[in-house]
Each structure stands twice: as structure tokens, then as C-alpha cells.
Design an enzyme around this catalytic site. Sequence first.
Site, PDB file in Angstrom:
ATOM      1  CG  HIS A 179      68.689  18.225  45.328  1.00  0.00           C
ATOM      2  ND1 HIS A 179      68.150  17.239  45.421  1.00  0.00           N
ATOM      3  CD2 HIS A 179      68.073  19.323  45.016  1.00  0.00           C
ATOM      4  CE1 HIS A 179      67.685  16.717  44.616  1.00  0.00           C
ATOM      5  NE2 HIS A 179      67.214  18.170  44.044  1.00  0.00           N
ATOM      6  NE  ARG A 192      63.524   9.268  48.667  1.00  0.00           N
ATOM      7  CZ  ARG A 192      63.605   8.283  48.273  1.00  0.00           C
ATOM      8  NH1 ARG A 192      64.681   7.942  48.992  1.00  0.00           N
ATOM      9  NH2 ARG A 192      62.523   7.543  48.244  1.00  0.00           N
ATOM     10  CD  GLN A 207      77.890   7.670  41.408  1.00  0.00           C
ATOM     11  OE1 GLN A 207      78.975   7.708  41.903  1.00  0.00           O
ATOM     12  NE2 GLN A 207      76.328   7.836  41.798  1.00  0.00           N
ATOM     13  CE1 TYR A 250      71.261  12.160  42.459  1.00  0.00           C
ATOM     14  CE2 TYR A 250      69.249  11.333  42.069  1.00  0.00           C
ATOM     15  CZ  TYR A 250      70.721  11.121  42.715  1.00  0.00           C
ATOM     16  OH  TYR A 250      70.545  10.346  43.978  1.00  0.00           O
ATOM     17  CG  ASP A 297      66.853  12.882  54.717  1.00  0.00           C
ATOM     18  OD1 ASP A 297      68.487  13.352  55.065  1.00  0.00           O
ATOM     19  OD2 ASP A 297      66.028  12.788  53.904  1.00  0.00           O
ATOM     20  CG  HIS A 312      70.807  14.684  51.320  1.00  0.00           C
ATOM     21  ND1 HIS A 312      69.657  14.143  50.655  1.00  0.00           N
ATOM     22  CD2 HIS A 312      70.426  14.542  52.903  1.00  0.00           C
ATOM     23  CE1 HIS A 312      68.702  13.151  51.083  1.00  0.00           C
ATOM     24  NE2 HIS A 312      69.328  13.901  52.774  1.00  0.00           N
ATOM     25  CE  LYS A 358      72.761  16.332  44.435  1.00  0.00           C
ATOM     26  NZ  LYS A 358      72.307  15.654  45.619  1.00  0.00           N
TER      27      LYS A 358
END
Length: 185
Positions: free
Chosen positions: A119, A59, A46, A132, A168, A62, A72
Site C-alpha cells: 500500500h 509514501r 489499531q 486507517y 521509500d 509498504h 487495512k
Amino acid sequence: MKYNPTPLEGAYTIELEPRADERGFFSRVYCENEFSTHGLETHYVQFNTSFTQKKHTLRGMHYQLGDSAEVKVIKCIRGSLFDVILDLRQDSETFGKWFGAELSDQNRKMMYVPRGFAHGFQALTDDVEMMYFVSNTYSATNERSVRWNDPKFSIDWPFEPVMISEKDASARDFETGFHLGKETP
């Protein structure tokens, strides 16, 4: 491309090497042969984009568990952000350590994030857009978060967040969460 090791085992910042003339420039963002030569992941399933409207929005942090763990490669394409990675690989010499770097449309740096890392990022300007690559498809079942201000890791964010999602903000601390050797990234 220049591959700069970070203090965290297996993680890199990558500097593009634009070829410029009076028209502008050209640069590779990904080269399978070069990534392979440096021992980096070469299979991505992706390419994602993320837009953050307000500066100082945060953010993260994760990651994905088990077979859903992903590599990533992060690149900021508009504005500027502070990108943070956290090593959660319990067998790593850099377990529990974090690293942060500014990624911007001006410096054109990228962050290579190995499997087993959490991240996150904080927007340093308004209207930040990042893209990304990820090596695995997203799995809601295997998604996990570490709280952005978990005292175990003491990540030094540039600013107090002005905006953060409920998910978060309510993530559990690493020690009191679901980690404790039962689930590993």
C-alpha cells in the site's frame, strides 16, 4: 455503505451513505455485520492516522510479511490523496497488478486492502490527513517495501514526487529484492 469491487481480487472501494439534513450528516465508517456479510475482515487492532504536509509527497509501497500481514481500511479525512494498492499474493490471479483511486474529504471513499497487498499513496493537496484501521500490530521485523517506481509494476502516479523518505526511495525492486519465493506477503 456501498462495496465496489476493484479489478484486484478481494480489494474494494467503499462508499459511505451519509444521512443528511439541515444540520449536516451522519454516516457509518465501519459496521461489523456488513463487513462480515461481504466476507471482509472484522477484527481490527489499531486505528492509525497519518498527516502529510506537502502535496505530491509520496509514501509507500509498504506491506508486512507472514503472520504479520494485515488488512487495512484507508480513509482520507482532510484534503485529497491518490491511494494505491499492489497485489503481491503469488497465488492470486491479479498478482503484480495495481489499482489506484482518489480518496478525499469530499468524496469520503475508503479503500479496503486485503492481506498480501502493498500500500502507498501520494498527497494531491497540502495538509492531507488519513486514518486507517489495521488488523494486526505493526512488526518492524516483518515490514517490507517495494520501490514506488519499480518497473515490474509500472504504477502510474499522478505526479513526480516532490518528497519521499530515504527508506521509500531506496527500497529494492521486487525482482532483485528479498521476494523471489523466499518471503511472501
